[in-house]
Design a protein around this motif. Structure first.
Motif: not given
Length: 141
Positions: A99-107, A109-119
């Motif tokens: 978990e990062r501030d604005k995304h999730w990171e896979c160590y 394959c190095e893909n990033l997954f955006a965090k979607i705000p709950k609202a």
């Protein structure tokens, strides 16, 4: 296994050899039967282990939830994850995302997954899962 000596006729042969006072020949045949038995026992044990592994994988697959970009494991008592969708779909490997501030990171394959705000995400209730009994493959002994 080349020659399966574990057969009813071979046990009859052993009995006949003992009756004919050919104990050495009977002992040799019993040794061959014993070796085949041990080989079959090992093969059976390995196959049972493989079946258990497949059953565990199937059980895990039933607990996997996909939220549109990453996987979660929901086993009714707790939810764990998230796990990388790319690694799981390509390799069948569960790699926990960092978990990062604005995304999730896979160590891996190095893909990033955006965090979607709950609202932004609409609140929807998931249908209640029916609890299935565990898959019973063998009778307990």
């Amino acid at each position: 296994m080349k020659n399966n000596s574990i057969h009813a006729t071979n046990f009859r042969k052993v009995l006949e050899l003992f009756r004919d006072n050919r104990a050495q020949d009977a002992a040799k045949l019993l040794k061959v039967i014993q070796e085949d038995y041990l080989e079959l026992y090992s093969e059976n044990k390995e196959l049972r282990s493989q079946i258990k592994e497949v059953a565990d994988i199937l059980d895990l697959a039933e607990c996997m939830d996909f939220d549109g970009q990453k996987y979660w494991i929901n086993d009714d008592s707790e939810v764990t994850g998230p796990y990388c969708q790319v690694c799981y779909d390509k390799e069948g490997v569960l790699i926990r995302l960092q978990e990062r501030d604005k995304h999730w990171e896979c160590y891996s394959c190095e893909n990033l997954f955006a965090k979607i705000p709950k609202a932004v995400t609409p609140k929807r209730s998931a249908p209640k899962k029916k609890v299935k009994p565990p898959l019973k493959l063998f009778s307990a002994k």
